[in-house]
Design a protein around this motif. Structure first.
Motif, mmCIF file in Angstrom:
data_model
loop_
_atom_site.group_PDB
_atom_site.id
_atom_site.type_symbol
_atom_site.label_atom_id
_atom_site.label_comp_id
_atom_site.label_asym_id
_atom_site.label_seq_id
_atom_site.Cartn_x
_atom_site.Cartn_y
_atom_site.Cartn_z
ATOM 1 N N ALA A 56 129.084 18.448 -9.953
ATOM 2 C CA ALA A 56 129.526 18.002 -8.631
ATOM 3 C C ALA A 56 129.459 19.168 -7.660
ATOM 4 N N TYR A 57 129.149 18.846 -6.404
ATOM 5 C CA TYR A 57 129.253 19.847 -5.349
ATOM 6 C C TYR A 57 129.500 19.159 -4.021
ATOM 7 N N VAL A 58 130.096 19.906 -3.115
ATOM 8 C CA VAL A 58 130.333 19.406 -1.757
ATOM 9 C C VAL A 58 129.312 20.086 -0.857
ATOM 10 N N PRO A 59 128.317 19.342 -0.364
ATOM 11 C CA PRO A 59 127.290 19.953 0.483
ATOM 12 C C PRO A 59 127.900 20.544 1.754
ATOM 13 N N ASP A 60 127.320 21.647 2.175
ATOM 14 C CA ASP A 60 127.753 22.284 3.419
ATOM 15 C C ASP A 60 126.616 22.171 4.429
ATOM 16 N N THR A 61 125.764 23.179 4.493
ATOM 17 C CA THR A 61 124.658 23.148 5.455
ATOM 18 C C THR A 61 123.366 22.640 4.845
ATOM 19 N N ALA A 62 123.337 22.523 3.521
ATOM 20 C CA ALA A 62 122.123 22.067 2.847
ATOM 21 C C ALA A 62 122.491 21.119 1.706
ATOM 22 N N VAL A 63 121.582 20.195 1.432
ATOM 23 C CA VAL A 63 121.721 19.288 0.301
ATOM 24 C C VAL A 63 120.616 19.642 -0.684
ATOM 25 N N LEU A 64 120.983 19.784 -1.942
ATOM 26 C CA LEU A 64 119.983 20.073 -2.970
ATOM 27 C C LEU A 64 119.284 18.789 -3.387
ATOM 28 N N GLY A 65 117.998 18.915 -3.724
ATOM 29 C CA GLY A 65 117.320 17.792 -4.345
ATOM 30 C C GLY A 65 118.026 17.489 -5.657
ATOM 31 N N LEU A 66 118.269 16.220 -5.958
ATOM 32 C CA LEU A 66 119.041 15.862 -7.150
ATOM 33 C C LEU A 66 118.436 16.421 -8.430
ATOM 34 N N SER A 67 117.118 16.417 -8.515
ATOM 35 C CA SER A 67 116.493 16.950 -9.728
ATOM 36 C C SER A 67 116.772 18.436 -9.892
ATOM 37 N N HIS A 88 129.548 28.112 -16.989
ATOM 38 C CA HIS A 88 129.839 29.118 -15.958
ATOM 39 C C HIS A 88 128.595 29.455 -15.134
ATOM 40 N N ASN A 89 127.493 29.739 -15.818
ATOM 41 C CA ASN A 89 126.285 30.162 -15.108
ATOM 42 C C ASN A 89 125.686 29.061 -14.246
ATOM 43 N N VAL A 103 131.706 23.828 -6.056
ATOM 44 C CA VAL A 103 130.875 23.340 -7.162
ATOM 45 C C VAL A 103 131.751 23.197 -8.403
ATOM 46 N N ALA A 104 131.483 22.155 -9.184
ATOM 47 C CA ALA A 104 132.162 21.976 -10.466
ATOM 48 C C ALA A 104 131.140 21.529 -11.502
ATOM 49 N N VAL A 105 131.224 22.106 -12.691
ATOM 50 C CA VAL A 105 130.357 21.722 -13.807
ATOM 51 C C VAL A 105 131.250 21.457 -15.016
ATOM 52 N N CYS A 130 133.837 24.620 -15.261
ATOM 53 C CA CYS A 130 133.910 25.713 -14.294
ATOM 54 C C CYS A 130 134.021 25.049 -12.931
ATOM 55 N N ARG A 131 135.174 25.229 -12.297
ATOM 56 C CA ARG A 131 135.418 24.663 -10.974
ATOM 57 C C ARG A 131 135.592 25.817 -10.000
ATOM 58 N N LEU A 132 134.818 25.777 -8.943
ATOM 59 C CA LEU A 132 134.842 26.849 -7.953
ATOM 60 C C LEU A 132 135.438 26.340 -6.640
ATOM 61 N N SER A 133 136.124 27.201 -5.964
ATOM 62 C CA SER A 133 136.645 26.968 -4.624
ATOM 63 C C SER A 133 137.461 25.674 -4.551
ATOM 64 N N ARG A 134 137.134 24.785 -3.611
ATOM 65 C CA ARG A 134 137.948 23.584 -3.393
ATOM 66 C C ARG A 134 137.910 22.615 -4.566
ATOM 67 N N THR A 135 136.885 22.675 -5.418
ATOM 68 C CA THR A 135 136.850 21.767 -6.563
ATOM 69 C C THR A 135 137.937 22.128 -7.568
#
Length: 154
Positions: A56-67, A88-89, A103-105, A130-135
């Motif tokens: 999971a991620y919360v897009p900011d200025t860019a959206v990643l291609g799903l693949s 983690h990586n 981002v969360a994995v 691994c949950r980063l920042s707001r996640t």
């Protein structure tokens, strides 16, 4: 011709990892992929393990291609590995690629080194996250993502 097998797995090319799309405005919610299956090889026992992965991620200025979310995972799993390190990586790789720390994995693994040898515990699953920042820090966001990302066990 070179033999296939171990070399084919370890020399895997995940492809392009840098595809992103500019995003106008912020939508404020997350993107979540579930049901991703990946295989790796335990660096301690040289036996395979299978992962069920949610990203999971919360897009900011860019959206990643799903693949690309899956390709970042593939880039980390095609090596002698540890589940904890993969989790983690991948989270940190995606945070960099998506230009957001939100981002969360989540990975749930079945390790053949546990199932086939030693204790022969065939029903054991190992979950790492691994949950980063707001996640991690936003309880509402973290709970919504976790509820959808982790499999329900009876």
């Amino acid at each position: 011709m070179a033999p296939r097998g171990r070399g084919e797995f370890l020399d895997h090319d995940a492809g392009r990892l840098d595809t992103s799309f500019a995003q106008e405005g912020r939508y404020g919610d997350f993107v979540l992929l579930t049901g991703i299956e990946a295989w790796s090889v335990c660096e301690h026992h040289l036996l395979p393990f299978r992962l069920d992965v949610s990203i999971a991620y919360v897009p900011d200025t860019a959206v990643l291609g799903l693949s690309k979310l899956v390709r970042h995972l593939e880039a980390r799993t095609h090596a002698l590995q540890l589940q904890e390190r993969i989790t983690h990586n991948v989270a940190h790789d995606l945070a960099k690629a998506a230009a957001t720390d939100d981002v969360a994995v989540f990975t749930t693994g079945e390790h053949l080194c546990m199932s086939m040898r030693g204790v022969k515990a065939t029903a054991v699953r190992t979950t790492t996250m691994c949950r980063l920042s707001r996640t991690e820090s936003d309880p509402s966001l973290a709970a919504r993502i976790e509820r959808l990302a982790l499999p329900v066990r009876l």
